[in-house]
Design a protein around this motif. Structure first.
Motif, short mmCIF file in Angstrom:
data_model
loop_
_atom_site.label_atom_id
_atom_site.label_comp_id
_atom_site.label_asym_id
_atom_site.label_seq_id
_atom_site.Cartn_x
_atom_site.Cartn_y
_atom_site.Cartn_z
N PRO A 1 42.58 16.01 61.06
CA PRO A 1 43.74 15.44 60.35
C PRO A 1 44.70 14.67 61.25
N ALA A 2 44.72 14.98 62.54
CA ALA A 2 45.63 14.26 63.43
C ALA A 2 45.33 12.76 63.42
N PHE A 3 44.07 12.41 63.33
CA PHE A 3 43.71 10.99 63.27
C PHE A 3 44.23 10.37 61.98
N GLY A 4 44.18 11.13 60.87
CA GLY A 4 44.68 10.63 59.60
C GLY A 4 46.17 10.33 59.66
N ALA A 5 46.92 11.17 60.39
CA ALA A 5 48.37 10.93 60.51
C ALA A 5 48.64 9.63 61.26
N GLY A 6 47.92 9.42 62.34
CA GLY A 6 48.09 8.17 63.08
C GLY A 6 47.66 6.96 62.28
N ILE B 1 36.41 3.43 59.90
CA ILE B 1 37.08 3.98 61.09
C ILE B 1 37.83 5.26 60.74
N LEU B 2 38.47 5.27 59.56
CA LEU B 2 39.18 6.46 59.13
C LEU B 2 38.23 7.65 58.96
N VAL B 3 37.09 7.40 58.34
CA VAL B 3 36.11 8.48 58.13
C VAL B 3 35.59 9.00 59.45
N VAL B 4 35.21 8.09 60.34
CA VAL B 4 34.66 8.49 61.65
C VAL B 4 35.72 9.23 62.46
N GLY B 5 36.94 8.70 62.45
CA GLY B 5 38.00 9.34 63.21
C GLY B 5 38.38 10.70 62.66
N TRP B 6 38.40 10.82 61.33
CA TRP B 6 38.73 12.11 60.71
C TRP B 6 37.68 13.16 61.04
N LEU B 7 36.40 12.76 60.98
CA LEU B 7 35.33 13.71 61.29
C LEU B 7 35.32 14.09 62.76
N SER B 8 35.76 13.18 63.62
CA SER B 8 35.72 13.44 65.06
C SER B 8 36.95 14.18 65.55
N LEU B 9 38.13 13.81 65.05
CA LEU B 9 39.39 14.34 65.58
C LEU B 9 40.16 15.21 64.59
N VAL C 1 31.68 6.08 68.83
CA VAL C 1 30.97 7.34 68.61
C VAL C 1 30.01 7.64 69.75
N PHE C 2 29.21 6.65 70.12
CA PHE C 2 28.17 6.89 71.11
C PHE C 2 28.70 6.93 72.54
#
Length: 220
Positions: free
Chosen positions: A193-198, A183-191, A74-75
């Motif tokens: 739904p595409a992160f959720g698919a991966g 990681i899923l939460v952080v990735g979803w908020l940052s990127l 994140v940082f």
């Protein structure tokens, strides 16, 4: 005076690492387990209960390391953004957080590894000592048997090595799923739904495949 090392030159081990201490430790926790569940005592439950009770303090450290492994992702993005905006004060702030997270992971790994390895070693020693004590009390059931005490100990010492490996990694059975959810939460908020698919591909594709490979490896 130069001479070969002798037994007297070697220091005594700690009582907690001796066979006698760990043999008594095994007898104690096994007696407690039989008193707790006389109908169906479980050695795994006895070891797990002692593991969580005796070295509980490694769990908060593992949690801190799990957080410190997510924080840099994140940082690091915020640090790169500070380069674009030219805000050097924020840049130093994000860089300091990255360094601090790296230090936490560094010290956590070595300290937790040492504590859990030693605990696993004590579990292994306790099993070997108890099996050896039991083998001395066994009588031969057949005149042609070749199951000597040495052969029994050779087989047993190899099998109980699994307790040492379990002590090293069993905590991750609890923390790894939580870390994955974070990681899923952080990735979803940052990127998005595409992160959720991966993540779904990783969870439902590669994880079962890894389980399959592990089972085949254990079989062979």
């Amino acid at each position: 005076l130069v001479r070969p090392l002798e037994e007297l030159d070697l220091p005594e081990i700690l009582d907690e690492d001796s066979s006698k201490y760990n043999s008594n430790f095994f007898d104690r926790i096994w007696a407690e387990e039989k008193a707790r569940n006389s109908s169906k005592p479980s050695l795994h439950k006895a070891f797990l209960r002692d593991f969580l009770k005796s070295i509980w303090y490694v769990q908060p450290v593992i949690m801190a390391a799990a957080i410190a492994k997510i924080v840099p992702a994140v940082f690091l993005g915020l640090l790169i953004e500070s380069f674009e905006t030219g805000n050097s004060a924020e840049g130093y702030q994000w860089a300091a957080i990255l360094v601090a997270a790296g230090i936490v992971v560094l010290f956590e790994h070595h300290h937790v590894f040492f504590v859990t390895w030693r605990k696993g070693m004590q579990l292994r020693i306790s099993c070997v000592a108890s099996i050896y004590s039991k083998s001395l009390r066994l009588s031969s059931t057949h005149q042609e048997t070749n199951a000597s005490t040495g052969k029994i100990m050779n087989l047993a010492s190899n099998d109980v090595e699994r307790f040492l490996l379990a002590a090293l990694f069993i905590s991750h059975l609890f923390w790894s799923p939580l870390q994955s959810l974070a990681i899923l939460v952080v990735g979803w908020l940052s990127l998005g739904p595409a992160f959720g698919a991966g993540f779904a591909l990783l969870l439902f594709g590669f994880v079962p495949f890894q389980f399959c490979l592990s089972n085949r490896f254990a079989y062979y």
